[in-house]
Write a protein that holds these residues in place. Structure first.
Motif, PDB file in Angstrom:
ATOM      1  N   ARG A  84     -23.337  33.282 -22.452  1.00  0.00           N
ATOM      2  CA  ARG A  84     -24.562  32.678 -22.918  1.00  0.00           C
ATOM      3  C   ARG A  84     -24.586  31.475 -21.653  1.00  0.00           C
ATOM      4  O   ARG A  84     -23.290  30.734 -21.509  1.00  0.00           O
ATOM      5  CB  ARG A  84     -23.884  32.336 -24.427  1.00  0.00           C
ATOM      6  N   VAL A  85     -25.692  31.015 -21.208  1.00  0.00           N
ATOM      7  CA  VAL A  85     -26.341  30.195 -20.690  1.00  0.00           C
ATOM      8  C   VAL A  85     -26.312  28.700 -21.261  1.00  0.00           C
ATOM      9  O   VAL A  85     -27.176  28.389 -21.544  1.00  0.00           O
ATOM     10  CB  VAL A  85     -26.328  30.006 -19.040  1.00  0.00           C
ATOM     11  N   PRO A  86     -24.813  27.716 -21.104  1.00  0.00           N
ATOM     12  CA  PRO A  86     -25.017  26.455 -21.501  1.00  0.00           C
ATOM     13  C   PRO A  86     -27.087  25.782 -20.837  1.00  0.00           C
ATOM     14  O   PRO A  86     -27.376  25.895 -19.176  1.00  0.00           O
ATOM     15  CB  PRO A  86     -24.216  25.653 -21.472  1.00  0.00           C
ATOM     16  N   LEU A  87     -27.657  24.545 -21.331  1.00  0.00           N
ATOM     17  CA  LEU A  87     -28.517  24.584 -20.825  1.00  0.00           C
ATOM     18  C   LEU A  87     -28.473  23.141 -18.986  1.00  0.00           C
ATOM     19  O   LEU A  87     -29.423  23.146 -18.747  1.00  0.00           O
ATOM     20  CB  LEU A  87     -29.367  23.189 -21.668  1.00  0.00           C
ATOM     21  N   LEU A  88     -26.936  22.990 -19.294  1.00  0.00           N
ATOM     22  CA  LEU A  88     -27.145  22.028 -18.307  1.00  0.00           C
ATOM     23  C   LEU A  88     -26.679  22.827 -17.418  1.00  0.00           C
ATOM     24  O   LEU A  88     -27.562  22.609 -15.853  1.00  0.00           O
ATOM     25  CB  LEU A  88     -25.616  21.032 -18.347  1.00  0.00           C
ATOM     26  N   ASP A  89     -26.063  24.162 -17.089  1.00  0.00           N
ATOM     27  CA  ASP A  89     -26.640  25.110 -15.885  1.00  0.00           C
ATOM     28  C   ASP A  89     -27.577  26.045 -15.984  1.00  0.00           C
ATOM     29  O   ASP A  89     -28.033  26.631 -14.766  1.00  0.00           O
ATOM     30  CB  ASP A  89     -25.190  25.995 -16.381  1.00  0.00           C
TER      31      ASP A  89
ATOM     32  N   LEU B 117     -28.328  35.739 -21.772  1.00  0.00           N
ATOM     33  CA  LEU B 117     -28.555  36.707 -20.505  1.00  0.00           C
ATOM     34  C   LEU B 117     -28.357  38.218 -21.231  1.00  0.00           C
ATOM     35  O   LEU B 117     -27.358  38.343 -22.185  1.00  0.00           O
ATOM     36  CB  LEU B 117     -27.610  36.909 -19.218  1.00  0.00           C
ATOM     37  N   VAL B 118     -29.931  38.548 -20.285  1.00  0.00           N
ATOM     38  CA  VAL B 118     -29.431  40.553 -21.305  1.00  0.00           C
ATOM     39  C   VAL B 118     -29.289  40.995 -20.538  1.00  0.00           C
ATOM     40  O   VAL B 118     -29.578  40.999 -18.821  1.00  0.00           O
ATOM     41  CB  VAL B 118     -30.615  40.378 -21.883  1.00  0.00           C
TER      42      VAL B 118
ATOM     43  N   VAL C 215     -33.738  37.449 -20.393  1.00  0.00           N
ATOM     44  CA  VAL C 215     -33.326  36.666 -21.109  1.00  0.00           C
ATOM     45  C   VAL C 215     -33.641  36.287 -22.689  1.00  0.00           C
ATOM     46  O   VAL C 215     -34.740  36.977 -22.950  1.00  0.00           O
ATOM     47  CB  VAL C 215     -32.813  34.845 -20.561  1.00  0.00           C
ATOM     48  N   GLN C 216     -32.473  35.505 -23.540  1.00  0.00           N
ATOM     49  CA  GLN C 216     -33.305  36.026 -24.649  1.00  0.00           C
ATOM     50  C   GLN C 216     -32.645  34.481 -25.844  1.00  0.00           C
ATOM     51  O   GLN C 216     -31.683  33.994 -24.940  1.00  0.00           O
ATOM     52  CB  GLN C 216     -31.907  36.649 -25.499  1.00  0.00           C
ATOM     53  N   LEU C 217     -34.019  33.781 -25.862  1.00  0.00           N
ATOM     54  CA  LEU C 217     -33.731  32.556 -26.262  1.00  0.00           C
ATOM     55  C   LEU C 217     -33.242  32.246 -27.776  1.00  0.00           C
ATOM     56  O   LEU C 217     -33.542  33.375 -28.719  1.00  0.00           O
ATOM     57  CB  LEU C 217     -35.179  31.820 -25.982  1.00  0.00           C
ATOM     58  N   PRO C 218     -32.996  31.242 -28.267  1.00  0.00           N
ATOM     59  CA  PRO C 218     -31.783  30.931 -29.181  1.00  0.00           C
ATOM     60  C   PRO C 218     -33.126  30.825 -30.518  1.00  0.00           C
ATOM     61  O   PRO C 218     -34.398  30.450 -30.225  1.00  0.00           O
ATOM     62  CB  PRO C 218     -31.043  29.828 -29.407  1.00  0.00           C
ATOM     63  N   ALA C 219     -32.832  31.156 -31.787  1.00  0.00           N
ATOM     64  CA  ALA C 219     -33.684  29.862 -32.717  1.00  0.00           C
ATOM     65  C   ALA C 219     -33.230  28.358 -32.801  1.00  0.00           C
ATOM     66  O   ALA C 219     -33.758  28.032 -31.683  1.00  0.00           O
ATOM     67  CB  ALA C 219     -32.947  30.840 -34.589  1.00  0.00           C
ATOM     68  N   PRO C 220     -34.508  28.387 -33.000  1.00  0.00           N
ATOM     69  CA  PRO C 220     -35.123  26.848 -33.854  1.00  0.00           C
ATOM     70  C   PRO C 220     -34.317  26.378 -33.588  1.00  0.00           C
ATOM     71  O   PRO C 220     -34.215  24.949 -32.870  1.00  0.00           O
ATOM     72  CB  PRO C 220     -36.271  26.197 -34.474  1.00  0.00           C
ATOM     73  N   GLY C 221     -32.575  26.223 -34.730  1.00  0.00           N
ATOM     74  CA  GLY C 221     -31.911  25.623 -34.831  1.00  0.00           C
ATOM     75  C   GLY C 221     -31.252  25.613 -33.664  1.00  0.00           C
ATOM     76  O   GLY C 221     -29.882  24.396 -33.303  1.00  0.00           O
ATOM     77  N   SER C 222     -31.358  26.325 -32.827  1.00  0.00           N
ATOM     78  CA  SER C 222     -30.756  25.190 -31.446  1.00  0.00           C
ATOM     79  C   SER C 222     -31.356  25.230 -30.493  1.00  0.00           C
ATOM     80  O   SER C 222     -30.504  25.482 -28.935  1.00  0.00           O
ATOM     81  CB  SER C 222     -29.257  27.162 -30.622  1.00  0.00           C
TER      82      SER C 222
ATOM     83  N   ALA D 296     -36.010  34.401  -8.276  1.00  0.00           N
ATOM     84  CA  ALA D 296     -34.901  33.123  -8.146  1.00  0.00           C
ATOM     85  C   ALA D 296     -33.774  32.833  -9.076  1.00  0.00           C
ATOM     86  O   ALA D 296     -33.031  32.428  -8.854  1.00  0.00           O
ATOM     87  CB  ALA D 296     -35.617  32.187  -6.393  1.00  0.00           C
ATOM     88  N   PHE D 297     -34.819  32.070  -9.906  1.00  0.00           N
ATOM     89  CA  PHE D 297     -34.666  31.438 -11.335  1.00  0.00           C
ATOM     90  C   PHE D 297     -32.885  31.971 -11.567  1.00  0.00           C
ATOM     91  O   PHE D 297     -32.167  32.298 -11.950  1.00  0.00           O
ATOM     92  CB  PHE D 297     -35.607  30.868 -12.005  1.00  0.00           C
ATOM     93  N   LEU D 298     -33.654  33.752 -12.176  1.00  0.00           N
ATOM     94  CA  LEU D 298     -32.804  34.684 -12.403  1.00  0.00           C
ATOM     95  C   LEU D 298     -31.693  34.898 -12.074  1.00  0.00           C
ATOM     96  O   LEU D 298     -30.869  34.954 -12.443  1.00  0.00           O
ATOM     97  CB  LEU D 298     -34.015  35.286 -12.896  1.00  0.00           C
ATOM     98  N   HIS D 299     -31.815  35.584 -10.918  1.00  0.00           N
ATOM     99  CA  HIS D 299     -30.672  35.781 -10.151  1.00  0.00           C
ATOM    100  C   HIS D 299     -29.895  34.798  -9.854  1.00  0.00           C
ATOM    101  O   HIS D 299     -28.670  34.717 -10.270  1.00  0.00           O
ATOM    102  CB  HIS D 299     -31.665  35.671  -8.639  1.00  0.00           C
TER     103      HIS D 299
END
Length: 333
Positions: free
Chosen positions: A16-21, A78-79, A56-63, A4-7
């Motif tokens: 690229r979905v920001p953290l707030l969304d 999103l992939v 999904v792909q998560l960013p490098a530690p600096g992000s 459901a989360f992925l949907h």
């Protein structure tokens, strides 16, 4: 928990979905976690699960957040899996005779060949010869595509001439300064200061129909453009004058060798070379002492070529600028 989360994440218009969304989608999918002290741990666990399934792909530690318990990524990517496209059946294409070699082409070339084929089916009876980039834009929607496909004046490994598409390579234009002297030769000079001096002097001297700027080594690929200059100024033949060094000998000789049969050739401006040998300012270049004199002999012939080679043997050369505007003007005084 993750479906459901992925949907909801995939409902975003962004790749690229920001953290707030991301948080909004997670808590909408799982409202029971909203008041939990461990809600961010649940969110991170869900993200790790989506990452492991390549959704999904998560960013490098600096992000990632610098604070938080635990820190969360500032965004997730999103992939989106694209549906597999069926391979085209090129055997069903109505190939024109010129492209009858299509079965021999690699798959990477077949798409381009089909675009060319479609073009020929539309236009083969109404073709004018136009510059290569104009035809490339018409066929591919990309003015540079034919440049990447051609080899010399052909496509597909020499199997299809550019002329079959009504296209030709436009030679780089050559700057020239015309004089009112039709029927005389043109003079090509290697360097741009000499171009000004000879061009200015020739306005009154009228020894040449035009003085042409060869632009150093770029002159090698300008055969067709030189032919256009000769026609425009009604010149008969072309002479060349460059530095008395190996490169200055090599450029015009290689120009003649690379020119098409129908393109003009250049001959040495013998009088000016002789003047430079007698009066030009010699400069040191010790490495020229070991240079093969073949370049001088090939361009100037045995007699004059040997004289130039004798200068090189002692580690010297002569810039063409030694015959400048003052020296040229003195001939008329």
């Amino acid at each position: 928990m993750s479906e459901a989360f992925l949907h909801l994440l995939r409902g975003s218009s962004r790749k690229r979905v920001p953290l707030l969304d991301v948080k909004r989608a997670f808590f909408e999918a799982h409202p029971e976690t909203l008041t939990s002290p461990s809600r961010h741990e649940h969110l991170l666990s869900a993200l790790r699960g989506l990452e492991s399934s390549c959704a999904v792909q998560l960013p490098a530690p600096g992000s990632w957040e610098r604070v938080g318990n635990p820190p969360l990524p500032n965004w997730v990517q999103l992939v989106r899996s694209e549906p597999a496209q069926p391979s085209p059946d090129y055997s069903q294409v109505p190939w024109v005779p010129e492209l009858g070699f299509w079965p021999d082409l690699k798959p990477s070339a077949l798409e381009a060949a089909k675009a060319v084929n479609d073009f020929l089916l539309r236009r083969r009876k109404s073709l004018l010869m136009v510059p290569l980039k104009e035809r490339s834009l018409e066929i591919f929607g990309d003015e540079k595509r034919l440049d990447t496909l051609k080899s010399g004046n052909t496509l597909f490994g020499g199997r299809l001439p550019l002329s079959a598409l009504g296209a030709f390579q436009v030679p780089p234009p050559i700057p020239y300064r015309k004089a009112d002297a039709p029927g005389m030769p043109v003079l090509v000079v290697e360097n741009h200061n000499s171009y000004w001096s000879f061009g200015e002097w020739n306005q009154a001297a009228k020894r040449y129909s035009a003085v042409v700027y060869g632009c150093g080594e770029a002159f090698r690929s300008t055969g067709a453009a030189l032919g256009q200059v000769l026609r425009e100024v009604q010149a008969v033949g072309a002479e060349y004058l460059g530095d008395l060094d190996p490169k200055g000998m090599r450029i015009p000789h290689e120009f003649n060798g690379a020119s098409a049969i129908t393109d003009p050739k250049v001959r040495p401006a013998v009088d000016w070379y002789r003047w430079l040998l007698q009066h030009g300012r010699k400069r040191e270049k010790p490495e020229f002492a070991t240079v093969d004199k073949a370049h001088a002999l090939a361009w100037l012939g045995d007699g004059l070529g040997e004289e130039v080679a004798a200068v090189w043997i002692v580690g010297l050369w002569i810039p063409q600028e030694g015959l400048g505007y003052e020296q040229l003007a003195a001939f008329d005084s």
